[in-house]
Design a protein around this motif. Sequence first.
Motif, PDB file in Angstrom:
ATOM      1  N   ILE A   1       1.096  -1.127   0.250  1.00  0.00           N
ATOM      2  CA  ILE A   1       0.118   0.217   0.049  1.00  0.00           C
ATOM      3  C   ILE A   1       0.820   1.266  -0.286  1.00  0.00           C
ATOM      4  CG2 ILE A   1      -1.753   1.393   1.230  1.00  0.00           C
ATOM      5  CD1 ILE A   1      -3.117  -0.676  -0.132  1.00  0.00           C
ATOM      6  N   SER A   2       1.670   0.910   0.910  1.00  0.00           N
ATOM      7  CA  SER A   2       3.061   2.713   1.162  1.00  0.00           C
ATOM      8  C   SER A   2       3.472   2.638  -0.449  1.00  0.00           C
ATOM      9  CB  SER A   2       4.311   1.941   1.564  1.00  0.00           C
ATOM     10  OG  SER A   2       4.629   1.198   1.041  1.00  0.00           O
ATOM     11  N   GLN A   3       2.991   1.886  -1.576  1.00  0.00           N
ATOM     12  CA  GLN A   3       3.722   2.288  -3.070  1.00  0.00           C
ATOM     13  C   GLN A   3       2.534   2.275  -4.253  1.00  0.00           C
ATOM     14  OE1 GLN A   3       7.366   2.083  -3.704  1.00  0.00           O
ATOM     15  NE2 GLN A   3       7.420   2.132  -1.674  1.00  0.00           N
ATOM     16  N   ARG A   4       1.954   2.779  -3.295  1.00  0.00           N
ATOM     17  CA  ARG A   4       0.357   2.628  -4.071  1.00  0.00           C
ATOM     18  C   ARG A   4      -0.066   1.423  -4.610  1.00  0.00           C
ATOM     19  NH1 ARG A   4      -1.716   7.210  -3.057  1.00  0.00           N
ATOM     20  NH2 ARG A   4      -3.494   6.488  -4.292  1.00  0.00           N
ATOM     21  N   ILE A   5       0.128   0.304  -3.671  1.00  0.00           N
ATOM     22  CA  ILE A   5       0.001  -0.879  -4.890  1.00  0.00           C
ATOM     23  C   ILE A   5      -0.769  -1.793  -4.309  1.00  0.00           C
ATOM     24  CG2 ILE A   5       0.053  -3.714  -6.192  1.00  0.00           C
ATOM     25  CD1 ILE A   5       3.508  -1.570  -6.966  1.00  0.00           C
ATOM     26  N   ALA A   6      -2.087  -2.341  -4.992  1.00  0.00           N
ATOM     27  CA  ALA A   6      -3.586  -2.702  -4.631  1.00  0.00           C
ATOM     28  C   ALA A   6      -2.665  -3.695  -3.850  1.00  0.00           C
ATOM     29  CB  ALA A   6      -4.765  -2.964  -4.703  1.00  0.00           C
ATOM     30  N   LEU A   7      -3.426  -4.845  -2.757  1.00  0.00           N
ATOM     31  CA  LEU A   7      -3.553  -6.083  -2.581  1.00  0.00           C
ATOM     32  C   LEU A   7      -4.806  -6.993  -2.232  1.00  0.00           C
ATOM     33  CD1 LEU A   7      -1.786  -8.459  -1.280  1.00  0.00           C
ATOM     34  CD2 LEU A   7      -2.082  -7.963   0.310  1.00  0.00           C
ATOM     35  N   PHE A   8      -4.696  -8.049  -2.936  1.00  0.00           N
ATOM     36  CA  PHE A   8      -6.065  -9.167  -2.871  1.00  0.00           C
ATOM     37  C   PHE A   8      -5.648 -10.388  -2.443  1.00  0.00           C
ATOM     38  CE2 PHE A   8      -9.080 -11.871  -4.624  1.00  0.00           C
ATOM     39  CZ  PHE A   8     -10.439 -10.797  -3.961  1.00  0.00           C
ATOM     40  N   CYS A   9      -7.011 -10.895  -1.696  1.00  0.00           N
ATOM     41  CA  CYS A   9      -5.770 -11.820  -1.059  1.00  0.00           C
ATOM     42  C   CYS A   9      -6.910 -13.001  -0.712  1.00  0.00           C
ATOM     43  CB  CYS A   9      -4.891 -12.060  -0.370  1.00  0.00           C
ATOM     44  SG  CYS A   9      -5.656 -11.212   1.929  1.00  0.00           S
TER      45      CYS A   9
END
Length: 418
Positions: free
Chosen positions: A131-139
């Motif tokens: 998130i700090s790199q503005r990348i979303a995470l889906f799990c």
Amino acid sequence: VFSVAIPCYGALMTRVETSSPTSECIGDCGDGDWLYNAFQYEFKLWNYIIRPPRVIYDETDLGPTEFVAGGVRATRRDFKLRTHRGVLLSCSFFAPSQDGKAEIQRFPVVIYLHGNSSSRLEACNLVGALISQRIALFCFDAAGCGQSEGEYVSLGWHERDDLAVVIDCLRRLPYCGQIGLWGRSMGAATALMHSSRDSDLGALCLDSSFASLRQLVEEFAQSKNIPLPVPSWLVGAALAVVRLRVKALADFDIEDLVPLQHARCSLAPAIFLHGKKDDFVDVKHSRQLYEVYAGSKEFIAVDGDHNSERGGQVVGHVISFFKRCLRPAEQPMVPTLLWDPQFAVPSLDGVPLRVPMQRHSSTDLAKKDKKRVSYVTAAAKACRHADMSRGTGARQLTFSLIPEVSHRSAQEVKGHDV
């Protein structure tokens, strides 16, 4: 069933009933010893392939629904997604919040795929770094794992089709950019077997995948996970029985689980990770995959074993790899009309468990009034807040996001930043 694979089944049962499972043979081992050991091997193998232990947890273990990581405010949304097999998957989507401007920025998404005896909780230690790199995470919990439906796992065979449903769902969202996959063990095999048929994937991180299930189970018979080595001829017999059993219960053929074949057809940039002390899936499996992989690739042998947590330096290296491949700063803008407003205005369910960088006055209002401020889309309030016009003969519907406030006048809430 066992009598087909193991001779002298009556003698084997006698030994099972009269001996301790932890007893070890010293000196010469009789037939009963290796027969009993073969029984243990077959039982462990069957459970490893389709019915490993299920992780039990509560959704509160996933953390807060609102949080800040590296100065980026984000939200978590939990929902269920039905696969083509009719199984409901429990999913979580961690995404940066938008500021509600006229245009919003798409963000890349990394889908994390856990191991065969794990759950989506495995991805939680990556949330802040991504998130700090503005990348979303889906799990999500794979079928048969965690809170998802399903009785059996398939070490990637059915999971790759479930992954295809997840990817299709994400690609329909206007604010999602390129997609990368980060898989561990079973998840890595799943990602690899899907990547050969999806040329639009942005990047792969494959941690501790096996090259072939048959190769893995043959090595398993000689490993320290079995008290005594199992004769090679008996391994083949036991595997034949397990193959029939798995086919009947879980509807797939274990002989088809060969990620090595899919690596030859995969083109997305990939980084291979494997623990130097992995005594469950030998590091040579990842090396074999790396050698035949068709796309650009990198191999890293890391400290630890199969289940060791990857250190901050390794995680940082992988995230830098995803940044280079997915390019979050170059994602195109999308009009606000195509945007899901739930990502801009998180549900006000109390003060975030992690201290935010900025406090919104709406949160203070919720604390003072102890009334929940709910936000509704125009689709739900179209009849009440629609402005119909017939200027050109066409009916136009204009709407905006309107707060619904209980027991408080419009003058009292005027000026609050919501």
